[in-house]
Design an enzyme around this catalytic site. Structure first.
Site, PDB file in Angstrom:
ATOM      1  N   HIS A 171       0.832  -1.208   0.000  1.00 35.94           N
ATOM      2  CA  HIS A 171       0.000   0.000   0.000  1.00 35.94           C
ATOM      3  C   HIS A 171       0.874   1.270   0.000  1.00 35.94           C
ATOM      4  O   HIS A 171       0.628   2.202  -0.774  1.00 35.94           O
ATOM      5  CB  HIS A 171      -0.914  -0.039   1.232  1.00 35.94           C
ATOM      6  CG  HIS A 171      -1.783   1.156   1.415  1.00 35.94           C
ATOM      7  ND1 HIS A 171      -3.101   1.191   0.988  1.00 35.94           N
ATOM      8  CD2 HIS A 171      -1.544   2.364   1.982  1.00 35.94           C
ATOM      9  CE1 HIS A 171      -3.626   2.376   1.291  1.00 35.94           C
ATOM     10  NE2 HIS A 171      -2.710   3.104   1.892  1.00 35.94           N
ATOM     11  N   GLU A 172       1.907   1.285   0.834  1.00 37.44           N
ATOM     12  CA  GLU A 172       2.763   2.482   0.928  1.00 37.44           C
ATOM     13  C   GLU A 172       3.585   2.680  -0.341  1.00 37.44           C
ATOM     14  O   GLU A 172       3.737   3.805  -0.817  1.00 37.44           O
ATOM     15  CB  GLU A 172       3.674   2.398   2.163  1.00 37.44           C
ATOM     16  CG  GLU A 172       2.932   2.415   3.494  1.00 37.44           C
ATOM     17  CD  GLU A 172       1.935   3.559   3.618  1.00 37.44           C
ATOM     18  OE1 GLU A 172       2.225   4.670   3.127  1.00 37.44           O
ATOM     19  OE2 GLU A 172       0.852   3.341   4.191  1.00 37.44           O
ATOM     20  N   HIS A 206       1.436   4.265  -2.955  1.00 38.99           N
ATOM     21  CA  HIS A 206       1.330   5.729  -2.827  1.00 38.99           C
ATOM     22  C   HIS A 206       2.537   6.399  -3.512  1.00 38.99           C
ATOM     23  O   HIS A 206       2.382   7.408  -4.195  1.00 38.99           O
ATOM     24  CB  HIS A 206       1.345   6.149  -1.352  1.00 38.99           C
ATOM     25  CG  HIS A 206       0.003   6.098  -0.657  1.00 38.99           C
ATOM     26  ND1 HIS A 206      -1.129   6.700  -1.168  1.00 38.99           N
ATOM     27  CD2 HIS A 206      -0.363   5.558   0.538  1.00 38.99           C
ATOM     28  CE1 HIS A 206      -2.140   6.518  -0.306  1.00 38.99           C
ATOM     29  NE2 HIS A 206      -1.715   5.812   0.721  1.00 38.99           N
ATOM     30  N   GLU A 214      -6.312   6.841  -1.380  1.00 40.76           N
ATOM     31  CA  GLU A 214      -6.392   5.631  -0.559  1.00 40.76           C
ATOM     32  C   GLU A 214      -6.890   4.441  -1.389  1.00 40.76           C
ATOM     33  O   GLU A 214      -6.323   3.348  -1.331  1.00 40.76           O
ATOM     34  CB  GLU A 214      -7.317   5.844   0.646  1.00 40.76           C
ATOM     35  CG  GLU A 214      -6.660   6.593   1.793  1.00 40.76           C
ATOM     36  CD  GLU A 214      -5.348   5.952   2.215  1.00 40.76           C
ATOM     37  OE1 GLU A 214      -5.289   4.733   2.401  1.00 40.76           O
ATOM     38  OE2 GLU A 214      -4.358   6.687   2.340  1.00 40.76           O
TER      39      GLU A 214
HETATM   40 ZN   LIG Z   1      -2.712   5.127   2.386  1.00 42.41          ZN
END
Ligand SMILES: [Zn+2]
Length: 272
Positions: free
Chosen positions: A140-141, A144, A203
């Site tokens: 997830h990071e 981003h 997100e």
């Molecule tokens: Zn996030």
């Protein structure tokens, strides 16, 4: 009067050219994003902030946990690099110098800077539990970062607060405001009293890309549902915005991830 009109049209024209050249496409999702900040200045600034962060925080001495973060991180890194290579998009990762660190902290947090500097806080490990759970967070990071969400947020902030003036001018004229934008944009903000959560769009995109990346790296994408359920049960209002975020709500997020599982399973090769 006539002169004023011409000037106005030149401004409109400059703005149009500026805006069209100031857009980028997010890998995998194909979304158009605002991109006013050149990659080179982004990397330089984030490297400075990363060094500063490591000086001010305690890197973990726990060998097993540190090894886990580096192991899971580098597997996802290689999957991401392979994906970008296969899509003739490796130039987007130019200048990346990946690094994975675990810091001692009660905070339930993690982040990845543009340039591939990843930090996991030890406070999140009881919730990630195992390699699959940690892969959810790191995937997830990293998503981003490679989707340039930080740069997009700085761009949006510059446009809103400073009318889109060049970054170098902004730093000179308003060093504190620019500094705060950077801090907020990369998830370090909470520590410095600056809160700027990722938007719902970011997100959802990080959940989507992160799920595909973890599956490509050989981690079971079903673990993402379990992780967010554990996160939801754990939350006591103490987590920093990245993991506290009420956007999307936990139920919505988990439903979204469930709907993405069939796509993720196509990439998943267990025991890789
Ligand atoms: Zn996030």
């Amino acid at each position: 009067m006539h002169k004023i009109k011409i000037t106005k049209w030149i401004c409109v024209l400059i703005f149009a050219v500026f805006m069209t050249t100031a857009c980028a496409i997010v890998p995998m999702s194909g979304r158009q994003q605002l991109s006013l900040v050149p990659q080179s200045s982004l990397m330089a600034t984030s490297l400075q902030q990363y060094d500063q962060f490591l000086k001010e925080n305690k890197v973990s001495q726990n060998k097993a946990q540190t090894a886990q973060v580096k192991r899971v991180g580098s597997r996802i890194q290689h999957a991401v690099e392979q994906y970008f290579r296969q899509n003739n998009n490796s130039q987007q990762l130019a200048g990346y110098a990946w690094e994975f660190n675990l810091v001692e902290s009660k905070d339930v947090n993690a982040w990845c800077m543009p340039g591939g500097k990843v930090v996991v806080y030890s406070g999140i490990l009881p919730i990630t539990k195992d390699d699959n759970g940690l892969a959810v967070v790191i995937g997830h990071e990293i998503a981003h970062a490679v989707a340039n969400h930080g740069a997009e947020r700085v761009s949006q902030g510059l446009l809103a607060q400073m009318g889109g003036m060049a970054l170098s001018t902004a730093i000179k004229n308003q060093p504190q405001a620019t500094q705060q934008l950077w801090m907020g944009a990369f998830g370090l903000g909470a520590q410095y009293g600056m809160i700027l959560p990722y938007s719902r769009v970011h997100e959802n995109e990080a959940d989507h890309l992160g799920l595909m990346f973890m599956a490509m790296a050989g981690y079971d994408p079903n673990a993402a549902v379990d992780f967010w359920q554990r996160m939801s049960a754990k939350k006591g209002g103490q987590a920093p915005p990245e993991f506290l975020s009420t956007h999307p709500s936990d139920a919505t997020r988990i439903r979204n991830i469930q709907s993405l599982l069939p796509e993720a399973r196509k990439y998943y090769k267990p025991g890789k």
